[in-house]
Design a protein around this motif. Sequence first.
Motif, mmCIF file in Angstrom:
data_model
loop_
_atom_site.group_PDB
_atom_site.id
_atom_site.type_symbol
_atom_site.label_atom_id
_atom_site.label_comp_id
_atom_site.label_asym_id
_atom_site.label_seq_id
_atom_site.Cartn_x
_atom_site.Cartn_y
_atom_site.Cartn_z
ATOM 1 N N UNK A 211 0.853 -1.178 0.000
ATOM 2 C CA UNK A 211 0.000 0.000 0.000
ATOM 3 C C UNK A 211 0.895 1.236 0.000
ATOM 4 N N UNK A 212 0.484 2.255 -0.761
ATOM 5 C CA UNK A 212 1.226 3.514 -0.825
ATOM 6 C C UNK A 212 0.271 4.656 -0.493
ATOM 7 N N UNK A 213 0.643 5.465 0.474
ATOM 8 C CA UNK A 213 -0.219 6.557 0.900
ATOM 9 C C UNK A 213 0.628 7.737 1.339
ATOM 10 N N UNK A 214 0.013 8.925 1.289
ATOM 11 C CA UNK A 214 0.680 10.127 1.776
ATOM 12 C C UNK A 214 -0.041 10.625 3.024
ATOM 13 N N UNK A 215 0.594 11.559 3.722
ATOM 14 C CA UNK A 215 0.043 12.119 4.949
ATOM 15 C C UNK A 215 -0.132 13.627 4.776
ATOM 16 N N UNK A 216 -0.793 14.312 5.705
ATOM 17 C CA UNK A 216 -1.025 15.748 5.538
ATOM 18 C C UNK A 216 0.234 16.570 5.312
ATOM 19 N N UNK A 217 1.354 16.175 5.925
ATOM 20 C CA UNK A 217 2.596 16.921 5.758
ATOM 21 C C UNK A 217 3.505 16.281 4.713
#
Length: 780
Positions: A211-217
């Motif tokens: 799984x590949x995801x980004x975060x708010x920062x």
Amino acid sequence: MIILSLIFWLAGLALLGGGLWLVTLDGSWYYALSGIVLIAVGAMTRSRRPKAQLLYALFLVATAAWSLWESGYDWWALAPRLGIFLLLAIPLLWPAKGGSRFGTAVLLPVWAIVGVGLLGSMAVDPHRIDGELNREVVNETPDLGDSPEESWHDYGRSNMGQRFSPLDQITPENVADLELAWQYQTGDVKRPEDVTETTYEVTPLKIDNSLFLCTPHNWLIALDADTGEEQWVYDAKVPDESSRQHQTCRGVSYLPPAEGDADSLDVQIASAPAEDRAPIQCDAQLFMPTSDARLLAVDPNTGARCANFADNGELDLMHNMPYKQAGFYYSTSPPVVADGKVVVAGAVNDNYAVNSPSGVIRAYDAKTGELVWNWDPAHPDDTAPIAEDETYSTSSPNSWSIASADEALGMVYFPMGNRTPDQLGMYRSEAEETYASSVVALSLETGQVEWVQQFVHHDLWDMDTPAQPSLLDLDTDEGRQPALVIPTKQGDVYVLNRETGEPIFPISERPAPQGTIEGDHAAETQPISDLTFRPPTLREADMWGATPFDQLMCRIQFKSLRYEGQYTPPSEQGTIVFPGNFGVFNWGSLAVDPKRQVMFGMPLYLAFTSTLVPKDGADLGETNQGEQGLNENAGADYAVEMKPFLSPFGVPCQQPPWGYVAGTDLRTGEVAWQHKNGTVEDMTSLPLKIRLGVPGIGGPVITDSGVVFLAASVDDYLRGYDLETGEQLWETRLPAGGQATPMTYLNSQGEQMVVQVAGGHGSIGTTIGDYVMAYKLPQQ
């Protein structure tokens, strides 16, 4: 008795004073008359108790009749009107010692009948639509895009933006057995210096078994899809910036390896931060836009930057911008990867300055980062790559949401926003007027406009087109057509032929209110789709509150503000905008089932207010407060203040429900069912799980078995619904707000997983967190 008389006097004085104010605004006489009655009852309570009882009995009958006339048999409308007056009646039910019992004999049955009638309304839901969506499969072999069945390669699963998975292990019969498989915490949480609109809105990608995801920062994270184990983390090192309106990341994009084997990764577990690795030549690539206006290309196997793309995997999106104020331009949504290109748009801060960065949309070579074309809405025909010494146009309409693409037709579809300032239309050129608040189809090869369909003319209300278009092939009376389905903030769902832009469902024009500030104008008509979830025009009777007292204050606000229905122009007086800036639909969009040709959506209804504030050299105090608050519009004669239309207690001034789930047949446009969605459990200090129908922001996912997954609402739950009937089948408590769209995939054991990010949303005040939650059925 003295205390009881005092209570009636105080309540009566409050209603009389506020009621007379309302009467001067040409509002209802009920509150002023009620105040007189309560003062009279208070005066008679001690010495003439039977007369007080008779008068109060008449008052209850009159209030009940008035309430039913205004609102119908609806508990949530009746309870605030009647509840407190039924409670006030209780001390009057007993006769005075040695006095006549006649008053009690009248008041008691009246009180009981009104009370029972009120309680009976709890069993009635006048807002509910019951029905069923068709079960039959209309298209056995629909185009689902290029994402493998077991995976999730794009934000909407594929570039078609359907949010439909062909997986069917989880069914309406077994969804209630789902249990937590694993959870992961990113460590990226809201910081004290962050802007209000710090939100966690990401939908992960599933490629191979990661799984590949980004975060708010803008941390880019790889997780094992079976266990949630962290594989690597790339921290983009985004600096703090108070001028941003948003601090979020909705997702990343994926370029498969050159050989086309889209699921052939060898993801490594990093022993050090991925950003410290030396850039490498990448075969496959992940693209992450950042909130400091960069586009990063990262190797999915190691998290190292891609040396072959731009400047060692980093592309500065501020190039050729006419203005470069820090925090005024950034990209929160994943770019489109199609036809060998990565196509990037961005957000421009609303109402901060007349002279702001451009809303240009740009296509780069996905392997090298070389600019291929640029489409600037202010100069729509000039798509050849801009020269180094030239600049894009100032403040042109931007596209901040998610786009879709059809590589077979060679088109990419962008939902368009407005030119800033949003509420001041005198700065716009003819070209900007043409493409603002629309959906535009661009050639993937050249960036030239193929067609455009506008949804608001001369938009003065921040009615950006907020949602990713969903693409499917739709059966119509003219045969099967390549369709595009896109919802709008104002509540319309437009169904267009995605090849030509022609409407499949008719679009008509309706007269719109007129009268703007000097130098501006309002469009004489506004479009509406035959498929619409627009609410009726607000009435004074629709004003709401927990008690008659805050309801009265909402009525006073309603009559004090300018409101002539939808599209009432902004004003110095203050204008009610309904539907408000959150929209009936937002970036969560819809989910469509291309087999059954139906859709699932989450319409919501919240009014906002918009006030133009003349500057005249005055000190406005704190400005640029984000999407809700006072913003400067530097260079303009007016600042603008936008905020939700709330009661003194901080709840919406219009009566509930405020949020629904709804199912629609896309062949006919019929809304088959619509139900209240979500509870007030996390809206008050009392954990009352009352299904009121609450607001939310986020999107749904449909599976082939007919189960829909959706979190989004302001209570912290992930829910499963029956696509056919809309009935809720399952729910699980989340550790934080679920204001992100879920996704589903098969793990390496062939088990269907459902993943929901739970991190909360700054604007709507849900619980903040950093969780990734994965669910599956128990092993047999």
